[in-house]
Design an enzyme around this catalytic site. Structure first.
Site, mmCIF file in Angstrom:
data_model
loop_
_atom_site.group_PDB
_atom_site.id
_atom_site.type_symbol
_atom_site.label_atom_id
_atom_site.label_comp_id
_atom_site.label_asym_id
_atom_site.label_seq_id
_atom_site.Cartn_x
_atom_site.Cartn_y
_atom_site.Cartn_z
ATOM 1 N N LEU A 254 -4.367 2.733 -6.604
ATOM 2 C CA LEU A 254 -4.252 3.458 -7.874
ATOM 3 C C LEU A 254 -2.964 4.279 -8.005
ATOM 4 C CD1 LEU A 254 -5.761 4.413 -10.507
ATOM 5 C CD2 LEU A 254 -6.570 6.328 -9.136
ATOM 6 N N ASN A 255 -2.531 4.931 -6.901
ATOM 7 C CA ASN A 255 -1.376 5.833 -7.021
ATOM 8 C C ASN A 255 -0.051 5.116 -7.258
ATOM 9 O OD1 ASN A 255 -3.152 7.853 -6.622
ATOM 10 N ND2 ASN A 255 -2.054 8.811 -4.930
ATOM 11 N N TYR A 256 -0.023 3.781 -7.084
ATOM 12 C CA TYR A 256 1.194 3.032 -7.433
ATOM 13 C C TYR A 256 0.969 2.363 -8.783
ATOM 14 C CZ TYR A 256 1.959 3.248 -2.317
ATOM 15 O OH TYR A 256 2.092 3.645 -1.015
#
Ligand code: NAG
Ligand code: NAG
Ligand code: NAG
Length: 329
Positions: A254-256
């Site tokens: 998710l964080n990318y």
């Protein structure tokens, strides 16, 4: 705030649920000094050999030791493209213990005492994000970009379940050299990550995963034409990696944030559109639970974005069927 909402905002992407005004963290113990090292290898033969060992042990090493493995394309002295590998690492202990641990579990890397730097954990966070050793801690308060050069970049992700063969690594390096400015970084999983159930938090990529794979492409040219070319190369590299990484779903981190894997128009198909990227980021059970929480706390979908958690109408049949699903967490 309710157990379910707290569960949702600790891994479900805060931007779908509201604005967090304060958080209370329970800290984990770290020793007063930790040890940092980063080794670089530039002989492709040696890199293949070291990577082979890394794939076998990186997720099974001593839980106090974290060894990342990154690959870049560089020009050698003859001006030809070649691969450089770096191993930025952190050990929750001193140099003596680290060197003896490495001699036993990863001698192929050839770590020497002189490669190791002891520092406090806080200082190691700066070094780990690219600041030189000895940078004052005040740098942590700076909100400006650390590099003077304004760089553009594209990031994509994958999860690795199985080691990649030496032959596989050779072809991956060949492909990297054909494309522009591709970097690949493998971050090991295992350890504490494996002890937590995949339903305990929205982040589901736990036991059975060897590493998180990050694709990075940086460029300095301005304009959309250059951007499109570099971004396309990142997509080609990601496509090339298909046989080596997770499938059904091809999981992502998710964080990318990567709009290539699905976009939500927040209209009447938002559940179906959300499911496309949602099962990659959270897998199906956690995605559906996020949708349930979202539908309850933000039924009007005020906190929305291109990859948010979608809302379903409360009288929608899907919500009813989801509510009947037994969740184990
Ligand atoms: C490598 O060489 C090519 C061709 O001379 C050049 O365009 C490129 O910028 C160089 N890359 C690096 C990382 O020095
Ligand atoms: C460098 O590239 C040239 C042209 O492709 C090739 O002839 C030469 O053998 C290469 N040198 C090395 C050391 O790989
Ligand atoms: C390094 O750590 C080990 C294990 O905690 C300890 O026994 C040893 O005395 C330490 N060595 C030094 C030089 O601090």
């Amino acid at each position: 705030m309710g157990e379910d909402l707290f569960w949702a905002i600790t891994g479900g992407g805060g931007a779908s649920f509201g604005v967090v005004l304060s958080f209370l963290f329970k800290l984990v113990h770290v020793p007063p000094k930790v040890t940092y090292f980063s080794l670089e290898k530039t002989s492709e033969e040696e890199i293949i050999n070291v990577a082979d060992k890394w794939f076998q042990i990186a997720d099974k090493l001593d839980p106090d030791l974290f060894i990342r493995m990154g690959f870049n394309v560089i020009n050698n002295t003859e001006g030809n493209k070649t691969i450089s590998a770096t191993f930025p690492s952190l050990f929750l202990g001193n140099t003596t213990s680290l060197v003896s641990l490495m001699d036993k579990s990863f001698p192929e890397l050839g770590l020497q005492e002189s490669d190791c730097v002891e520092m406090s954990w806080v200082d190691s966070t700066l070094v780990y994000s690219g600041f030189p050793v000895g940078t004052p801690r005040e740098a942590l308060l700076s909100r400006s970009q650390q590099s003077e050069r304004q760089q553009n970049f594209k990031i994509k992700s994958d999860f690795l379940k199985n080691p990649i063969s030496n032959q596989g690594m050779k072809s991956i390096f060949k492909r990297m050299k054909e494309l522009r400015s591709q970097s690949l970084t493998f971050s090991p999983l295992g350890g504490r990550m494996n002890e937590i159930s995949e339903f305990a938090k929205p982040f589901p990529h736990r036991e059975g995963n060897l590493a998180l794979l990050q694709y990075q492409t940086y460029w300095e040219e301005s304009g959309t034409e250059a951007a499109n070319e570099y971004i396309e190369d990142t997509r080609l590299m990601h496509e090339y990696m298909t046989p080596y990484v997770s499938k059904n779903p091809r999981e992502a981190f998710l964080n990318y944030r990567d709009l290539d894997i699905g976009v939500n128009h927040n209209g009447k198909n938002s559940y179906e559109e959300g499911k496309v990227y949602g099962v990659k980021y959270w897998k199906e059970v956690n995605f559906n639970k996020l949708v349930m929480v979202k539908s309850r706390v933000d039924p009007g979908n005020f906190f929305r974005n291109e990859q948010g958690v979608p809302t379903l109408e409360s009288d929608d049949l899907l919500v009813k069927s989801l509510l009947d699903t037994p969740y184990i967490y």
